[in-house]
Design a protein around this motif. Sequence first.
Motif, PDB file in Angstrom:
ATOM      1  N   ARG A 212       1.146  -1.015   0.008  1.00  0.00           N
ATOM      2  CA  ARG A 212      -0.241   0.071   0.187  1.00  0.00           C
ATOM      3  C   ARG A 212       0.887   1.471   0.222  1.00  0.00           C
ATOM      4  NH1 ARG A 212      -3.315  -3.298   3.695  1.00  0.00           N
ATOM      5  NH2 ARG A 212      -2.433  -2.395   5.373  1.00  0.00           N
ATOM      6  N   ARG A 213       2.122   1.314   0.625  1.00  0.00           N
ATOM      7  CA  ARG A 213       2.502   2.451   0.388  1.00  0.00           C
ATOM      8  C   ARG A 213       3.475   2.704  -1.067  1.00  0.00           C
ATOM      9  NH1 ARG A 213       5.952   0.876   4.638  1.00  0.00           N
ATOM     10  NH2 ARG A 213       8.082   0.316   3.805  1.00  0.00           N
ATOM     11  N   GLU A 215       2.136   1.922  -3.106  1.00  0.00           N
ATOM     12  CA  GLU A 215       1.098   2.416  -4.050  1.00  0.00           C
ATOM     13  C   GLU A 215       1.011   3.777  -4.279  1.00  0.00           C
ATOM     14  OE1 GLU A 215      -2.348  -0.460  -3.375  1.00  0.00           O
ATOM     15  OE2 GLU A 215      -1.619  -1.878  -4.968  1.00  0.00           O
ATOM     16  N   ARG A 216       0.797   4.416  -2.659  1.00  0.00           N
ATOM     17  CA  ARG A 216       0.722   5.154  -2.462  1.00  0.00           C
ATOM     18  C   ARG A 216       1.830   6.151  -3.331  1.00  0.00           C
ATOM     19  NH1 ARG A 216      -0.640   3.943   2.690  1.00  0.00           N
ATOM     20  NH2 ARG A 216       1.218   4.446   3.519  1.00  0.00           N
ATOM     21  N   ARG A 217       2.977   5.784  -3.055  1.00  0.00           N
ATOM     22  CA  ARG A 217       4.254   6.378  -4.030  1.00  0.00           C
ATOM     23  C   ARG A 217       3.570   6.948  -5.262  1.00  0.00           C
ATOM     24  NH1 ARG A 217       9.186   4.048  -1.384  1.00  0.00           N
ATOM     25  NH2 ARG A 217       9.872   4.777  -2.561  1.00  0.00           N
ATOM     26  N   GLN A 219       0.615   6.760  -7.290  1.00  0.00           N
ATOM     27  CA  GLN A 219       0.148   7.288  -7.431  1.00  0.00           C
ATOM     28  C   GLN A 219       0.894   9.113  -7.140  1.00  0.00           C
ATOM     29  OE1 GLN A 219      -2.387   7.068  -8.004  1.00  0.00           O
ATOM     30  NE2 GLN A 219      -2.874   5.195  -8.435  1.00  0.00           N
ATOM     31  N   GLU A 220       1.423   9.686  -6.415  1.00  0.00           N
ATOM     32  CA  GLU A 220       2.115  10.654  -6.055  1.00  0.00           C
ATOM     33  C   GLU A 220       3.213  11.116  -7.302  1.00  0.00           C
ATOM     34  OE1 GLU A 220       4.397  10.723  -2.490  1.00  0.00           O
ATOM     35  OE2 GLU A 220       2.133  10.657  -1.182  1.00  0.00           O
ATOM     36  N   GLU A 223       0.393  11.962 -10.415  1.00  0.00           N
ATOM     37  CA  GLU A 223       0.691  12.999 -11.022  1.00  0.00           C
ATOM     38  C   GLU A 223       1.387  14.443 -10.717  1.00  0.00           C
ATOM     39  OE1 GLU A 223      -1.048  13.270  -5.819  1.00  0.00           O
ATOM     40  OE2 GLU A 223      -2.696  11.784  -6.619  1.00  0.00           O
ATOM     41  N   ARG A 234       5.327   0.559 -10.464  1.00  0.00           N
ATOM     42  CA  ARG A 234       3.762   0.032 -11.254  1.00  0.00           C
ATOM     43  C   ARG A 234       4.744  -1.626 -10.733  1.00  0.00           C
ATOM     44  NH1 ARG A 234       3.259   0.873 -16.713  1.00  0.00           N
ATOM     45  NH2 ARG A 234       4.943   0.294 -16.794  1.00  0.00           N
TER      46      ARG A 234
END
Length: 697
Positions: A212-213, A215-217, A219-220, A223, A234
């Motif tokens: 999960r960490r 995946e957040r990185r 997404q950031e 963005e 990925r």
Amino acid sequence: MADPSSYRPKPGQIPDSPGVYKFRDEHGRVIYVGKAKSLRQRLANYFQDLAGLHPRTRTMVTTAASVEWTVVTTEVEALQLEYSWIKEFDPRFNVKYRDDKSYPYLAVTLNEEFPRVQVMRGAKKKGVRYFGPYAHAWAIRETVDLMLRVFPVRTCSAGVFKRSAQIGRPCLLGYIGKCSAPCVGRIPAEEHRELAEEFCDFMAGRTGAYIRRLERRMQEAAEEMEYERAARLRDDIGALKRAMEKSAVVLADATDADLIAVAEDELEAAVQIFHVRGGRVRGQRGWVTDKVEAVTTGGLVEHALQQLYGEERGDAVPKEVLVPALPEPVEPVAQWLSQRRGSQVSLRIPQRGDKKDLMATVGRNAQQALALHKTKRASDLTTRSRALEEIAEALGLDSVPLRIECFDISHLQGEDVVASMVVFEDGLVRKSEYRRFQIKGFEGQDDVRSMHEVIGRRFKRYLQEKQKSGEWTEEPDGETPAPVDGVVTAPVDGVVTAAGEPDRADGRPVDDDGRPKRFAYPPQLVVVDGGAPQVAAARRALDELGIDDVAVCGLAKRLEEVWLPEEDDPVVLPRSSEGLYLLQRVRDEAHRFAITYQRTKRSKRLKSSPLDAVPGLGDTRRQALLKHFGSLKKLRAATVDEICEVPGVGRKTAETVAAALAGAAPSAPAVNTATGEIIEDDGAPPAALSAERGQER
């Protein structure tokens, strides 16, 4: 052989407290170690009448020459001291599991300045974090290769690391991004250790939070339009998920547990262990042992726990240990495990749900491991030769029994009585020579009489084959040979024809029609499944036919005793005897073959129908009739014209069916044994109801 009474301690000398005892032989070697809650009560059991002892216990106490003991405070201390002494003295009469292979572990050397990930075997080292064991080393390397993309921890040897540091250039893994290259200072020692600890956390099952960490990185990064970094993250997530897929989730709630299963027979036992961490199977191992002492399944489990956790501490002992049977008593073992872990350990038998299902899987692995071990042992030429020599020596044979035939009787409460004959040649099965018999001489259950009939029929056929081949000449005194099945066959014009020349690839003679002769070869040894009565019946059948060159013995299943004709006491082969192992395999194969035939015969009888006897009525039209009318009862009540309405059934066939059903007596109504209700439909009786009549033999 020593007399146990010669070294028996006086009753007042043995303390009534927990302790560990040792039996020594005449040379002072420790041959058995045991523990007891009460030394006085336990040791008294060894010095009772020898006839009341288990054969293996009897062998131990007669081999021993002295006994000594050490008093401890608690049963837990006794358990620990017993394990230490077994490891130190390696006593011959104790169960000792031996690894069927050297299992590899995934190890992280946290005791080094720059921790290294590697495959390790053998004894565990202090300061090294272990994961596994794994079945194959290549499975570890595949997992590590996937994870090095995310956790680029050092994997090189000390020599390669030192060489790279000297020349200031990393190895290939450093160039392709699968190593952080601490050897050339690309990353400090502290950050490299953090990578190694994250690697350990992921392998320990704490995977969800890390993914999960990432995946957040990812997404950031997306963005912020840093697409190359997002793509790499990925790919990292994909690599970790592929690594996780190699060990599927088997238990929910991130369970940490070890599952232990046991498969055993009278002589050997196999243990399989599945290590589940974070709900996933992280390792598997197995052991095989000879049952050199009288031990229950619970005792085998206790010995397995001692070997498994005797050198472990902390998290290496899981919170939950699932077993097929609990040691007796269970409290000291559970307390000992809790002490080694440093917190409470649950030792129990799974009763339902996923854990019970997984335990069944572990049990199947144990059964397969035991079968594979037996196959490997049986296929060894040297072992087979030694087994045949031991059998010949124990039974007093002039030569080794190169052909062994074993007979067994099977029935279901006196119904469908059948027999089997299996053949072992040179210690190996010869399935082409297997034969099956139906008992024809009488009705009902009589194993001794059945054995007499089967042995007589088999060797009458042998004598017939000898007559056909001309090997049976007149007796020296000119008497006519004994009749076979009531028919006397003498040589024509006193001329004895020569035996047929072998014309098969395996060198076996054939009949005139080209088929192999079924009973042309006599065995050197006949083995019957049973004790003295069955052996006497087999010997009597051979004597009635005048056959005196075939040895007979019986193997009784309860204590694995070998019975000989006209002997009051059985022959007890040593526990480690390869001859006993071969006899057991022969007997078990005969039992398997007999009960398989009996079940098949019973199944055919239960499925039989009056329609089977109708000439010209095949399966297709028989099924069409039953489908059209719904039951045999309704078909019996139908007219010829109604039967003609079934597609494919003509008038002549309909008349034949009606006549056959009219002449057949209706079968007895089936009864629901649970409710007592009579089932009016008189079709083929369900096999399940009939099978409840009794137990098979």
